[in-house]
Design an enzyme around this catalytic site. Sequence first.
Site, PDB file in Angstrom:
ATOM      1  N   HIS A  63       0.885  -1.113   0.149  1.00 16.14           N
ATOM      2  CA  HIS A  63      -0.117   0.028  -0.089  1.00 16.14           C
ATOM      3  C   HIS A  63       0.725   1.134  -0.060  1.00 16.14           C
ATOM      4  CE1 HIS A  63      -3.074  -3.056   1.261  1.00 16.14           C
ATOM      5  NE2 HIS A  63      -3.759  -2.213   0.563  1.00 16.14           N
ATOM      6  N   PHE A  65       3.142   4.133  -2.620  1.00 18.67           N
ATOM      7  CA  PHE A  65       3.043   5.307  -3.487  1.00 18.67           C
ATOM      8  C   PHE A  65       2.606   4.555  -5.182  1.00 18.67           C
ATOM      9  CE2 PHE A  65       4.493   8.261  -6.770  1.00 18.67           C
ATOM     10  CZ  PHE A  65       3.493   9.281  -6.725  1.00 18.67           C
ATOM     11  N   HIS A 103      -6.923   7.382  -2.064  1.00 18.52           N
ATOM     12  CA  HIS A 103      -7.370   6.139  -1.250  1.00 18.52           C
ATOM     13  C   HIS A 103      -6.867   5.307  -0.350  1.00 18.52           C
ATOM     14  CE1 HIS A 103      -5.541   3.347  -3.975  1.00 18.52           C
ATOM     15  NE2 HIS A 103      -6.235   2.435  -3.055  1.00 18.52           N
ATOM     16  N   GLN A 258      -4.815 -16.388  -5.398  1.00 21.40           N
ATOM     17  CA  GLN A 258      -5.274 -15.636  -6.501  1.00 21.40           C
ATOM     18  C   GLN A 258      -6.367 -16.242  -7.166  1.00 21.40           C
ATOM     19  OE1 GLN A 258      -4.242 -13.267  -5.657  1.00 21.40           O
ATOM     20  NE2 GLN A 258      -3.937 -12.298  -7.375  1.00 21.40           N
TER      21      GLN A 258
HETATM   22  N1  LIG Z   1      -5.694 -12.143  -2.772  1.00 24.04           N
HETATM   23  C1  LIG Z   1      -5.648 -10.955  -3.421  1.00 24.04           C
HETATM   24  N2  LIG Z   1      -6.122 -10.096  -2.677  1.00 24.04           N
HETATM   25  C2  LIG Z   1      -6.121  -8.709  -3.238  1.00 24.04           C
HETATM   26  C3  LIG Z   1      -5.537  -8.702  -4.559  1.00 24.04           C
HETATM   27  N3  LIG Z   1      -5.923  -7.191  -4.942  1.00 24.04           N
HETATM   28  C4  LIG Z   1      -6.391  -6.499  -3.854  1.00 24.04           C
HETATM   29  N4  LIG Z   1      -6.504  -7.544  -2.760  1.00 24.04           N
HETATM   30  C5  LIG Z   1      -7.358  -7.351  -1.773  1.00 24.04           C
HETATM   31  O1  LIG Z   1      -8.500  -6.506  -1.783  1.00 24.04           O
HETATM   32  C6  LIG Z   1      -8.154  -5.708  -0.887  1.00 24.04           C
HETATM   33  C7  LIG Z   1      -8.629  -4.025  -1.098  1.00 24.04           C
HETATM   34  O2  LIG Z   1      -8.567  -3.251  -0.136  1.00 24.04           O
HETATM   35  P1  LIG Z   1      -7.113  -3.474   0.714  1.00 24.04           P
HETATM   36  O3  LIG Z   1      -6.361  -2.136  -0.125  1.00 24.04           O
HETATM   37  O4  LIG Z   1      -7.849  -2.891   2.097  1.00 24.04           O
HETATM   38  O5  LIG Z   1      -6.488  -4.775   0.690  1.00 24.04           O
HETATM   39  C8  LIG Z   1      -6.893  -5.417  -0.565  1.00 24.04           C
HETATM   40  C9  LIG Z   1      -6.522  -6.682  -0.734  1.00 24.04           C
HETATM   41  O6  LIG Z   1      -6.786  -7.439   0.734  1.00 24.04           O
HETATM   42  C10 LIG Z   1      -5.005  -9.583  -5.275  1.00 24.04           C
HETATM   43  O7  LIG Z   1      -4.692  -9.473  -6.562  1.00 24.04           O
HETATM   44  N5  LIG Z   1      -4.984 -10.742  -4.676  1.00 24.04           N
HETATM   45 ZN   LIG Z   2      -5.740   0.218  -2.356  1.00 23.31          ZN
END
Ligand SMILES: Nc1nc2c(ncn2[C@@H]2O[C@@H]3COP(=O)(O)O[C@H]3[C@H]2O)c(=O)[nH]1
Ligand SMILES: [Zn+2]
Length: 314
Positions: A63, A65, A103, A258
Amino acid sequence: EEVREHLKTPIFDNWQWEEAEMLVLLQVMYTDLDFLTAFHIQLDNLQNFLFEVYCHYNTIPFHNFQHCFCVTQMMYGLMWLTDLRSKLESIDLLIMLTSALCHDLDHPGYNNVYQINAQTDLALRYNDMSPLENHHCAVAFGILSKVQKHSLFLFLTVCHIFRCILATDMARHNEILNKFKVMQPLFDFNNEDHKEVLMKIMVKVSDISNEARPMAVAEPWLDCLLQEFFNQSDTEKLKGLPVTPFMDRDKVSKPSSQTSFIRFVLLPLFTELTKLFPCLEEHILEPVQRALQYYSEMERATKEEQEEGGTNKP
Ligand SMILES: Nc1nc2c(ncn2[C@@H]2O[C@@H]3COP(=O)(O)O[C@H]3[C@H]2O)c(=O)[nH]1
Ligand SMILES: [Zn+2]
């Protein structure tokens, strides 16, 4: 010019760019959507804003930049692919792009469940209600009001931005997707309620769109995500907190993580948006289906290997 066109598609490769270059690319997105002229934004104001945003993302595995950039770039791409400029007003597009940008501001690398279980300052401040998303909004407000002092325009737009950011809490995923599903058959771009749900859906789609990118771009993102997940579950184990199952290194692997995420989260969401914009099928739905195939095969191969290993054992 070639980069400018590339920037409008989901095949854009973020890994080829330095952070300073990403800041310039973000500036290109705001200028190419004509936001500067439409809203009388001065270039140095925009640059200050983008730099502040950059400074408020943390150096963590996922999470960070780069994630902010990718989400914003996907939003930008979706806007061009769906010709959204002919369907929504400029202000709506400004809200969506800025929501994507802000976000995950100041994300600490541990999710809401952790915040609540560990009773962190954020969980206490926000009464366990979407602590992270509320915090991203608060930080965004701080930055926006610093750059745009006492602007009425800011106060009018910021509440819409907050609604989009708060919608990225995955605990609200089904609520928002179901709302969109109900509206879908009679979707009306001039209906304010419909528009608001669509904006939230587009921010959500952009947020979790890594698997819609080419495998060479998407797979390193998965490594980053799992690194952050494992880091959280290790901390949970260390502190004796409940261990989040999908983050547990003893339980999940790349393919297992995935296949279920694509089947149960990505495909239902992307399919719904594709109903409204059929042109998105080849750009986001098909790549995600290919990723599912790729990871299903990987999952099967690992399972077979384990079974063979098992039979060979004495
Ligand atoms: N398993 C998996 N989870 C994802 C992926 N992309 C986003 N997420 C989940 O989706 C969520 C979206 O909100 P968050 O950023 O809190 O945390 C993210 C992850 O937990 C991905 O490619 N694989
Ligand atoms: Zn995000």
